[in-house]
Design an enzyme around this catalytic site. Structure first.
Site, PDB file in Angstrom:
ATOM      1  N   ARG A  89       0.890  -1.196  -0.007  1.00  0.00           N
ATOM      2  CA  ARG A  89       0.032   0.281  -0.076  1.00  0.00           C
ATOM      3  C   ARG A  89       0.901   1.323   0.032  1.00  0.00           C
ATOM      4  O   ARG A  89       1.855   1.392   0.689  1.00  0.00           O
ATOM      5  CB  ARG A  89      -0.982  -0.062   1.261  1.00  0.00           C
ATOM      6  CG  ARG A  89      -1.788   0.893   1.416  1.00  0.00           C
ATOM      7  CD  ARG A  89      -3.069   0.957   0.536  1.00  0.00           C
ATOM      8  NE  ARG A  89      -4.005   1.716   0.940  1.00  0.00           N
ATOM      9  CZ  ARG A  89      -5.185   2.038   0.107  1.00  0.00           C
ATOM     10  NH1 ARG A  89      -5.048   1.687  -1.307  1.00  0.00           N
ATOM     11  NH2 ARG A  89      -6.177   2.600   0.542  1.00  0.00           N
ATOM     12  N   THR A 101      -8.619   0.533  -9.990  1.00  0.00           N
ATOM     13  CA  THR A 101      -8.134  -0.594  -9.475  1.00  0.00           C
ATOM     14  C   THR A 101      -8.112  -1.759 -10.303  1.00  0.00           C
ATOM     15  O   THR A 101      -8.889  -1.745 -11.317  1.00  0.00           O
ATOM     16  CB  THR A 101      -8.725  -0.808  -8.105  1.00  0.00           C
ATOM     17  OG1 THR A 101      -8.560   0.420  -7.420  1.00  0.00           O
ATOM     18  CG2 THR A 101      -8.187  -1.746  -7.176  1.00  0.00           C
ATOM     19  N   ASN A 130      -6.253   4.009  -7.136  1.00  0.00           N
ATOM     20  CA  ASN A 130      -7.615   4.512  -6.802  1.00  0.00           C
ATOM     21  C   ASN A 130      -8.314   5.067  -7.967  1.00  0.00           C
ATOM     22  O   ASN A 130      -8.798   4.073  -8.676  1.00  0.00           O
ATOM     23  CB  ASN A 130      -7.245   5.745  -5.576  1.00  0.00           C
ATOM     24  CG  ASN A 130      -8.459   6.104  -4.962  1.00  0.00           C
ATOM     25  OD1 ASN A 130      -9.290   5.023  -4.713  1.00  0.00           O
ATOM     26  ND2 ASN A 130      -8.514   7.117  -4.477  1.00  0.00           N
ATOM     27  N   ASP A 165      -8.102   7.971   0.207  1.00  0.00           N
ATOM     28  CA  ASP A 165      -8.607   6.859   0.963  1.00  0.00           C
ATOM     29  C   ASP A 165      -8.388   7.271   2.433  1.00  0.00           C
ATOM     30  O   ASP A 165      -9.237   6.542   3.369  1.00  0.00           O
ATOM     31  CB  ASP A 165      -7.969   5.603   0.510  1.00  0.00           C
ATOM     32  CG  ASP A 165      -8.583   5.015  -0.591  1.00  0.00           C
ATOM     33  OD1 ASP A 165      -9.634   5.434  -1.131  1.00  0.00           O
ATOM     34  OD2 ASP A 165      -8.103   3.867  -1.077  1.00  0.00           O
ATOM     35  N   SER A 184      -7.853   0.695   3.336  1.00  0.00           N
ATOM     36  CA  SER A 184      -8.380   0.229   1.759  1.00  0.00           C
ATOM     37  C   SER A 184      -9.678  -0.813   1.986  1.00  0.00           C
ATOM     38  O   SER A 184      -9.868  -1.245   3.043  1.00  0.00           O
ATOM     39  CB  SER A 184      -6.950  -0.523   1.277  1.00  0.00           C
ATOM     40  OG  SER A 184      -7.474  -1.140   0.138  1.00  0.00           O
ATOM     41  N   SER A 185     -10.084  -0.981   0.968  1.00  0.00           N
ATOM     42  CA  SER A 185     -11.289  -2.171   0.909  1.00  0.00           C
ATOM     43  C   SER A 185     -10.683  -3.139  -0.073  1.00  0.00           C
ATOM     44  O   SER A 185     -11.465  -4.040  -0.227  1.00  0.00           O
ATOM     45  CB  SER A 185     -12.491  -1.234   0.095  1.00  0.00           C
ATOM     46  OG  SER A 185     -13.072  -0.224   0.714  1.00  0.00           O
TER      47      SER A 185
HETATM   48  O1  DON Z   1      -7.912   0.707  -1.504  1.00  0.00           O
HETATM   49  C1  DON Z   1      -9.260   1.027  -1.747  1.00  0.00           C
HETATM   50  O2  DON Z   1      -9.879   0.744  -1.268  1.00  0.00           O
HETATM   51  C2  DON Z   1      -9.314   1.803  -3.170  1.00  0.00           C
HETATM   52  N1  DON Z   1      -8.296   2.659  -3.609  1.00  0.00           N
HETATM   53  C3  DON Z   1      -9.555   0.953  -4.450  1.00  0.00           C
HETATM   54  C4  DON Z   1     -10.038   1.789  -5.500  1.00  0.00           C
HETATM   55  C5  DON Z   1     -10.843   1.090  -6.616  1.00  0.00           C
HETATM   56  O3  DON Z   1     -11.031  -0.115  -6.160  1.00  0.00           O
HETATM   57  C6  DON Z   1     -11.504   1.542  -7.526  1.00  0.00           C
HETATM   58  N2  DON Z   1     -11.866   0.754  -8.396  1.00  0.00           N
HETATM   59  N3  DON Z   1     -12.907   0.709  -9.041  1.00  0.00           N
END
Ligand code: DON
Length: 560
Positions: free
Chosen positions: A98, A370, A390, A412, A441-442
């Site tokens: 990350r 992502t 992101n 985030d 993060s997700s």
């Molecule tokens: O880490 C995270 O939760 C986000 N930065 C993920 C972003 C993401 O999945 C965008 N995709 N559609």
């Protein structure tokens, strides 16, 4: 004597047979790849053919995706890699790559007169955290790979030089971020055609990115985090008003963390992402609650009711989580049986529980774009990885001469602990900005394994990632065909805002009415979302399958 010798021979034979079966049980004999782009799947196949393992293939896929999905992930971003090392008892590892906030980052850096300046954490150099993917690729090759880094990076370098053809996904993401890309001359030069979204089939060549990849191939991590490229990055960021320093780059480190593990029914185990991902905990909580509810026999509306209520409760607790190097994450308490039983018991089986009626999370304190892919080799080594910059094209800020578009992962963080971010996720103190910290993060690369089965899951999609993975896992638990797992129509609840988001067509008109009668507010998000890449190895039956989300242009393949 002959009798004893016979017994001894029989005993040795039995032991050998046992060893052979256990070796067989962890040796699928064929590899499988599911990635969101045909060029990345091809890169993995090439590296596997050269004698590489799943970890080398993961490096090749990540680097190829950095080239062909500049909107999704890249060397200017970061991500999470969940690893399975084959063996009689498989071992799991989690590589946290990350991004980290630069040292000059402050909790109030996006506030002015107490108000969030929204654009600042989204577009331009202040939105960018220090990238983690380059270090992760070097780490993976060194710690788990069989091939030198330069071999695994070779397909991506070739792709960057030769170019790739713009497809409908590229056009969709570039359209979403068109204004931001136009605002940055270097991004417009790299990713647009005469300041417009390039036509289908336009070939995008990235010679500067090829040079940057080559630097990593030749010099390893130092080719990125030190030396001429690092100077270029810091100069480019600072000239545009950013705060990166050479020390931020030189000091970046990935982190090996214990994967989140949670036992499920029928000898299954969930192996998923620990903090700084909130996803694994949300999945474990959701599955634990679902295990107490008769969702498998429920008719569709009742089943959705269970899932929404479970998600509502799991997402509520997200506010307690943050970078484990900075805040204590009460994981054990969040996953304690009595706590989850209480949460499941609080679900009214007929009516929606308004989020405002749920008590806030206990005050425990201790101390879209992502990408995702999954790969397994013929020995049973596997990687499930979710990588990100992101939002599509990250901060839409590219550093001249490097081919790199930087992430906007700083968004985030909770720019305003009392507000919400671009996914509408509620902020929290645990996720406030701090120097060197990783934003929550997700992203949820996930495995489920039992003695007879192994499955790998994951997807992009911001805050909706855990709910998408949950729906896919439910398909697996029900024994549905693998191709259906990522295809399942999607819906989502994240506690706040108190609304059920769904893809067009997820619910029939009658189902919508029924859900509304139960007290749900529905919102059609007007587009499909997510791009799951899943694998399934039936260890007992000896079969291997892979599936790519029909919403994308990915390619899943089994390689003999
Ligand atoms: O880490 C995270 O939760 C986000 N930065 C993920 C972003 C993401 O999945 C965008 N995709 N559609």
């Amino acid at each position: 004597m002959p009798f004893v010798a016979a017994i001894r021979r029989a005993a040795i034979g039995a032991i050998l047979a046992l060893l052979a079966t256990s070796a067989l049980a962890d040796d699928p004999g064929r590899a499988a790849i599911a990635s969101p782009h045909q060029a990345a799947t091809a890169a993995a196949q090439q590296v596997l053919q050269q004698g590489g393992n799943a970890f080398d293939a993961a490096v090749a896929i990540s680097a190829a995706l950095a080239v062909v999905e500049p909107y999704g992930s890249g060397l200017g971003g970061g991500g999470f890699f969940l690893l399975r090392e084959s063996g009689d008892t498989p071992r799991y590892a989690f590589l946290d790559a990350r991004e980290r906030a630069p040292a000059a980052a402050r909790a109030d850096m996006y506030l002015k007169d107490g108000k969030v300046q929204p654009g600042l954490s989204i577009n331009g150099p202040l939105a960018a955290a220090i990238p983690g993917l380059p270090q992760a690729l070097a780490d993976l090759a060194a710690s788990h790979g069989r091939l030198p880094l330069k071999d695994s990076l070779a397909p991506a370098i070739r792709l960057a030089n030769q170019g790739f053809a713009v497809d409908r996904i590229y056009r969709d993401r570039a359209t979403m971020r068109l204004n931001a890309l136009r605002d940055d001359a270097e991004s417009a030069r790299l990713f647009l055609a005469a300041n417009e979204v390039p036509a289908l089939g336009t070939v995008i060549r990235q010679p500067e990115l090829a040079v940057t990849l080559q630097g990593l191939a030749v010099h390893g991590r130092d080719g990125f985090y030190r030396g001429p490229l690092a100077r270029r990055l810091v100069d480019g960021v600072r000239q545009a008003g950013g705060i990166w320093t050479l020390d931020d780059l030189a000091g970046y480190r990935t982190a090996w963390r214990e994967p989140l593990r949670y036992p499920l029914a029928e000898q299954r185990e969930l192996i998923s992402s620990p903090p700084p991902s909130a996803g694994g905990i949300a999945l474990a909580q959701s599955l634990a609650m679902l295990q107490r509810l008769p969702w498998q026999s429920a008719e569709p509306v009742q089943r959705s009711h269970y899932v929404i209520e479970v998600l509502r409760r799991a997402y509520r607790d997200r506010g307690l989580l943050g970078d484990p190097d900075y805040v204590g994450n009460p994981i054990n308490r969040l996953l304690a049986r009595h706590y989850l039983t209480g949460l499941a018991d609080s679900i009214d089986v007929r009516q929606a529980t308004p989020s405002s009626a749920l008590p806030p999370s206990p005050a425990w304190r201790e101390g879209d774009h992502t990408t995702h892919f999954s790969v397994i080799d013929a020995q049973g080594n596997a990687v499930s990885a979710t990588l990100s910059v992101n939002l599509p094209f990250g901060a839409a800020f590219s550093v001249p001469g490097t081919g790199l578009v930087l992430n906007n992962e700083m968004d985030d963080f909770a720019a305003d602990p009392g507000g919400s971010n671009s996914y509408g996720l509620a902020g929290s103190q645990a996720n406030a900005v701090a120097a060197g910290k990783r934003p929550l993060s997700s992203m949820s690369p996930t495995f489920i394994e039992s003695p007879g089965q192994f499955a790998s899951f994951g997807t992009p999609g911001g805050s909706r990632i855990p709910s998408m993975v949950l729906l896919s896992v439910m398909g697996f638990l029900e024994g549905r065909p693998v191709a259906e797992w990522p295809a399942t129509p999607r819906y989502h609840h994240q506690y706040l805002p108190d609304v059920v988001e769904h893809e067009p067509g997820t619910f029939s008109a009658r189902q919508k009415t029924e859900l509304e009668e139960r007290g749900y507010r529905l919102r059609d998000v007007g587009r499909q979302y997510g791009n799951q890449q899943v694998l399934y190895w039936d260890k007992a039956g000896g079969t291997m399958e892979a599936a790519s989300d029909p919403r994308g242009v990915g390619q899943a393949t089994v390689v003999d």
